[in-house]
Write a protein that holds these residues in place. Structure first.
Motif, PDB file in Angstrom:
ATOM      1  N   ASP A  41       0.824  -1.260  -0.099  1.00 33.46           N
ATOM      2  CA  ASP A  41      -0.036  -0.053   0.094  1.00 33.46           C
ATOM      3  C   ASP A  41       0.850   1.251   0.014  1.00 33.46           C
ATOM      4  N   ALA A  42       1.758   1.266  -1.121  1.00 33.74           N
ATOM      5  CA  ALA A  42       2.732   2.333  -1.100  1.00 33.74           C
ATOM      6  C   ALA A  42       2.786   2.843  -2.465  1.00 33.74           C
ATOM      7  N   VAL A  43       3.352   4.127  -2.601  1.00 31.27           N
ATOM      8  CA  VAL A  43       3.385   4.638  -4.047  1.00 31.27           C
ATOM      9  C   VAL A  43       4.764   4.806  -4.498  1.00 31.27           C
ATOM     10  N   ASP A  44       5.171   4.069  -5.662  1.00 26.20           N
ATOM     11  CA  ASP A  44       6.389   4.292  -6.157  1.00 26.20           C
ATOM     12  C   ASP A  44       6.624   5.512  -6.912  1.00 26.20           C
ATOM     13  N   VAL A  45       6.999   6.592  -6.249  1.00 21.73           N
ATOM     14  CA  VAL A  45       7.306   7.913  -6.871  1.00 21.73           C
ATOM     15  C   VAL A  45       8.582   7.910  -7.785  1.00 21.73           C
TER      16      VAL A  45
END
Length: 505
Positions: free
Chosen positions: A365-369
Motif C-alpha cells: 500500500d505504497a506509492v512508487d514515486v
C-alpha cells in the motif's frame, strides 16, 4: 688454528664497538653539574621559575579534579634510583603518571602532554575498530548489491544503460520482412510490455533520424525511419538520464499496452563520440499532439466525443489495477495535458509522456514515486497539488489529480468544437500570465477558486452541454467529489451512444 684466531679477533672487535656505543649513550644520559631546569613550585629553590641541579630536569602531568596538572622541577643526583641508572620515575611504562626527564638546560620546559592523547591500550583497540567498520561496510554493500540484482532480474524489461549484451532471447525467429507491430505481437507472448531488450537494441541501431518534430525540457523528439516505417524518437539530454530510465521502465510495465496509450517500441543509449544520447522509441502519429491539432484545426461534435472518450479510456486503463500473476499495477500520470496527448490518424487519441507517472504497490500500500526533480505543469495542477495539501503517501489522490487535469483538457477540446468555435486558448488564459508562476496558479485556483469559463453557446448544443457537465464534475475543489476515470469513460460512452457516434479507435 689460524681460522679460530680470526674468528676470535672478529668477535672481540665487534664487542669493542658495542661497548663504545653503550658508553656513548650513557654519557648522553649522564647527569650534568650545574644543570638549569624550569620549575613551577612556590619555594626558595625555584626563584624566577628556574632551578639548578647536578641530576636531571623533570616534568610530569596528572589529572585531578577533572583538570590537567603539570609539575616541573629538578631532580638531584642523590635522588636518582637506581644509582647510576636511568631514574625509575622517568620510565613511563612503570610510572602511573606521564613523565619526562632530560639533561640539557631548560629542556623540560618543552614538555606538553595533550589531555586527549590516547593511551597504549587505545592504540591497540583502534585497528580492531577500523577493521570491524570496514567489514560492516563491505557487508552492507554486498547486501545492497544482492537486493539490486534481484530487483533487476524481477524487472527483466528494464532498458540497458551500458554496452553489455542482453541475456533475453526471443522465442520466435524474427522474419526479415516483419514490421514492428508483427515483432511486438510475436515476442511479447501477451505480456503487453513491448519488445525484449535484445530486439529493442537491434531496432534502435537501425533507425535513421529524419527530421525534428518537437522540443521540450527533456530534449528533442525526432521522426525516424526503420524499414520504411515512421517511428518517433525521443532523445533525452544526458542530465535527464533518470527521466529517460523512469519513462522506459513505466512503458514496459506488464499489461500496459493499450490502444489509447502511446505504443512503446524500444529504449537504447547511443554514444555519438561527444556525449551519450538516450533514446526512447515509440509509435509515430503524424497529427502530432492534441495541442498542435487544436491550435491548427477545429472539430465537430463526433470528433469531440471520439477524442474525449479515447483519452478517458486510456486514463481508465492507466488507473486500473489488474490483479493476477501477470497483473498490472495502477498508474497515475501526474502530467496530463494537451501537449502530452497525441492524435492518431483516425482522430482518436493516445496518452504519452509517462516520465512522471507513479505506480501503486498494492502489497505494501505504497506509492512508487520517481526520483527525478521534475514536477507537473503548473497550469494543469490540481488545487491540492498547488497548495500542497495532497496526501502523497496515498495513491488515490494522484488519480483524482489526473481527473482534474483531464477536465481542463476536455475544456480545451470543446472550445474548438461547434458551428462557431472559439480560438484556441489554454486553461486560465484570462486570469494568469502566459507562463504562470506557482503563486499565480495558487491564487487563481485555490484562493479565488476560479475555473475555465463555459461559453453560453454550449448550453444550446446537447453534446457540448453534456460534455460541460462532465468537465465540471472533474474539477471540483474537493478531490473526493470528482468523478473517477472509469465513471467518465462510461458517461462519455453513453453520450456517444446517444449521438450514434461511430467509434473506431
Amino acid at each position: 688454528m689460524h681460522l679460530y684466531k680470526n674468528v676470535l679477533m672478529d668477535t672481540l672487535y665487534r664487542r669493542k664497538w658495542f661497548i663504545i656505543f653503550i658508553l656513548s649513550v650513557y654519557r648522553r644520559l649522564d647527569p650534568v653539574e650545574g644543570l638549569k631546569c624550569y620549575c613551577n613550585s612556590q619555594s626558595e629553590s625555584c626563584p624566577n621559575e628556574t632551578c639548578e641541579t647536578d641530576g636531571f630536569c623533570f616534568a610530569s602531568t596528572s589529572r585531578r579534579d577533572g583538570r590537567q596538572h603539570y609539575t616541573f622541577q629538578c631532580w638531584g643526583r642523590s635522588s636518582v634510583f637506581p644509582p647510576g641508572d636511568w631514574p625509575i620515575w622517568c620510565r613511563a611504562h612503570e610510572a602511573p603518571e606521564q613523565v619526562f626527564c632530560c639533561a640539557t638546560d631548560l629542556c623540560n620546559r618543552a614538555f606538553v602532554a595533550p589531555e586527549s592523547s590516547p593511551s597504549a591500550g587505545t592504540w591497540h583497540v583502534i585497528p580492531w575498530v577500523m577493521g570491524l567498520a570496514v567489514l560492516f561496510t563491505c557487508a552492507a554493500l554486498s547486501l545492497w548489491w544482492a537486493k539490486r540484482s534481484r530487483n533487476l532480474m524481477k524487472r527483466g524489461s528494464r532498458p540497458l544503460f551500458s554496452g553489455e549484451d542482453s541475456m533475453c532471447e526471443t522465442r520466435h525467429p524474427i522474419m526479415g520482412t516483419a514490421t514492428i507491430r508483427d515483432m511486438i505481437e510475436l515476442t511479447t507472448s501477451g505480456s503487453g510490455s513491448g519488445l525484449p531488450l535484445l530486439v529493442q537494441r537491434s531496432i534502435a541501431r537501425q533507425i535513421q533520424l529524419a527530421d525534428i518534430i518537437g522540443k521540450g525540457r527533456f530534449g528533442e523528439v525526432w521522426r525516424g525511419r526503420w524499414r520504411g516505417e515512421n517511428v518517433a524518437v525521443k532523445i533525452f539530454s544526458s542530465r535527464e538520464e533518470c527521466s529517460w530510465f523512469r519513462e522506459a521502465e513505466i512503458y514496459q510495465t506488464v499489461m500496459l499496452r493499450h490502444e489509447n496509450i502511446l505504443g512503446f517500441i524500444a529504449a537504447d543509449n547511443k554514444d555519438n563520440g561527444t556525449w551519450t544520447q538516450l533514446w526512447l522509441i515509440t509509435d509515430y502519429h503524424e497529427n502530432g499532439s492534441l495541442f498542435d491539432f487544436l491550435t491548427a484545426r477545429t472539430i465537430d461534435t463526433n470528433t469531440l466525443i471520439k477524442m474525449a472518450l479515447s483519452i478517458a479510456t486510456g486514463l481508465a486503463h492507466l488507473h486500473m489495477d489488474i490483479v493476477g500473476t501477470k497483473g498490472k499495477p495502477a498508474i497515475a500520470h501526474r502530467d496530463l495535458k494537451s501537449k502530452n496527448i497525441l492524435v492518431k490518424s483516425n482522430l482518436s487519441c493516445v496518452i504519452g509522456d509517462l516520465g512522471l507517472a507513479v505506480r501503486h504497490n498494492v502489497a505494501a500500500d505504497a506509492v512508487d514515486v520517481p526520483s527525478t526533480n521534475r514536477v507537473g505543469t503548473k497550469r494543469y495542477m490540481a488545487p491540492e497539488v498547488l497548495d500542497e495539501t495532497m496526501d502523497t503517501r496515498q495513491f488515490d489522490p494522484y488519480k483524482r489529480s489526473d481527473v482534474y487535469s483531464f477536465g481542463l483538457v476536455l475544456w480545451e477540446t470543446a472550445r474548438r468544437c461547434g458551428a462557431l468555435p472559439d480560438e484556441y486558448q489554454p486553461p486560465y488564459y484570462d486570469c494568469v500570465p502566459s507562463d504562470p508562476a506557482l503563486e499565480d496558479m495558487r491564487r487563481a485556483v485555490c484562493v479565488e477558486r476560479r475555473r475555465p469559463n463555459v461559453p453560453n453557446r454550449w448550453h444550446s448544443d446537447p453534446v457540448l452541454s453534456a460534455i460541460s457537465k462532465v468537465m465540471k464534475e472533474c474539477w471540483y475543489q474537493n478531490p473526493a467529489a470528482r468523478l473517477t476515470a472509469l465513471r467518465i469513460k462510461k458517461t462519455l460512452a453513453n453520450i456517444a451512444e446517444g449521438e450514434q457516434v461511430v467509434l473506431k479507435m
